[in-house]
Design a protein around this motif. Structure first.
Motif, PDB file in Angstrom:
ATOM      1  N   MET A 110       0.756  -1.235  -0.040  1.00  0.00           N
ATOM      2  CA  MET A 110      -0.081   0.240   0.031  1.00  0.00           C
ATOM      3  C   MET A 110       0.704   1.390   0.089  1.00  0.00           C
ATOM      4  O   MET A 110       0.663   2.062  -0.680  1.00  0.00           O
ATOM      5  N   LYS A 111       1.802   1.154   1.055  1.00  0.00           N
ATOM      6  CA  LYS A 111       2.664   2.550   0.991  1.00  0.00           C
ATOM      7  C   LYS A 111       3.453   2.481  -0.371  1.00  0.00           C
ATOM      8  O   LYS A 111       3.852   3.874  -0.782  1.00  0.00           O
ATOM      9  N   LEU A 157      -3.801   5.881   7.241  1.00  0.00           N
ATOM     10  CA  LEU A 157      -5.305   5.254   7.416  1.00  0.00           C
ATOM     11  C   LEU A 157      -5.332   3.748   7.184  1.00  0.00           C
ATOM     12  O   LEU A 157      -4.933   3.411   6.390  1.00  0.00           O
ATOM     13  N   THR A 158      -6.138   3.056   7.907  1.00  0.00           N
ATOM     14  CA  THR A 158      -6.482   1.781   7.579  1.00  0.00           C
ATOM     15  C   THR A 158      -7.436   1.645   6.609  1.00  0.00           C
ATOM     16  O   THR A 158      -7.839   2.889   6.499  1.00  0.00           O
ATOM     17  N   ARG A 169     -14.403   5.315   6.120  1.00  0.00           N
ATOM     18  CA  ARG A 169     -15.188   6.336   6.812  1.00  0.00           C
ATOM     19  C   ARG A 169     -14.872   7.871   6.546  1.00  0.00           C
ATOM     20  O   ARG A 169     -15.566   8.595   6.703  1.00  0.00           O
ATOM     21  N   PHE A 170     -13.402   7.738   6.464  1.00  0.00           N
ATOM     22  CA  PHE A 170     -12.662   9.293   6.500  1.00  0.00           C
ATOM     23  C   PHE A 170     -13.083   9.913   5.335  1.00  0.00           C
ATOM     24  O   PHE A 170     -13.469  11.244   5.298  1.00  0.00           O
ATOM     25  N   GLY A 206     -14.105  11.427  15.577  1.00  0.00           N
ATOM     26  CA  GLY A 206     -14.585   9.975  15.621  1.00  0.00           C
ATOM     27  C   GLY A 206     -13.993   8.844  14.800  1.00  0.00           C
ATOM     28  O   GLY A 206     -14.354   7.730  14.965  1.00  0.00           O
ATOM     29  N   VAL A 207     -13.546   9.313  13.827  1.00  0.00           N
ATOM     30  CA  VAL A 207     -12.984   8.296  12.821  1.00  0.00           C
ATOM     31  C   VAL A 207     -11.341   7.982  12.923  1.00  0.00           C
ATOM     32  O   VAL A 207     -11.058   6.992  13.107  1.00  0.00           O
TER      33      VAL A 207
END
Length: 141
Positions: A1-2, A47-48, A54-55, A101-102
């Motif tokens: 991913m990175k 971020l996961t 959600r973000f 919240g996220v």
């Protein structure tokens, strides 16, 4: 991913000299900038997959509201720069709890820092590109 994010950033940054060749960027240029911004912020926030799902919808709403403030103020003949800045701060405050919240408070702070850093990197790319007709026309140096 990175590796994917890094590769995406390298490709998009190398294309940075082309991004603002015209006074009004077309949709392709806007999409490149948006992709670059997403990659930049994703890398900074680490971020996961769940967090990203959600973000980004919240981020898109946030960005829409900030853009709306800027467009409204730009078209206002009695534009007040301080009022515009306050309105943008109000939008950030409005979305603060949703971001927290996220991604939590520390990364929410990191997000706003990353957003500011991205704008700086983008402006630096514009300033250092080989052809500067738009900036010269506007007397921005």
């Amino acid at each position: 991913m990175k590796k994917i994010v890094t590769l995406m950033m390298v490709v998009l940054f190398s294309a940075g000299s082309v991004l603002y060749a015209q006074e009004q960027p077309d949709n392709k240029e806007q999409e490149k900038i948006k992709a670059l911004e997403i990659a930049f912020i994703s890398r900074k926030l680490n971020l996961t997959e769940n967090e990203a799902q959600r973000f980004w919808p919240i981020y898109n709403e946030y960005k829409r509201d900030v853009r709306q403030v800027m467009l409204t103020q730009r078209n206002n003949p009695k534009r007040d720069v301080l009022n515009e800045e306050q309105m943008i701060i109000d939008v950030r405050k409005k979305y603060k709890e949703r971001f927290v919240g996220v991604i939590g408070q520390p990364r929410m702070n990191k997000f706003f820092e990353a957003e500011r850093e991205f704008r700086g990197v983008l402006l630096n790319q514009l300033k250092n590109r080989p052809n500067k007709p738009v900036l010269q026309r506007r007397n921005i140096n």
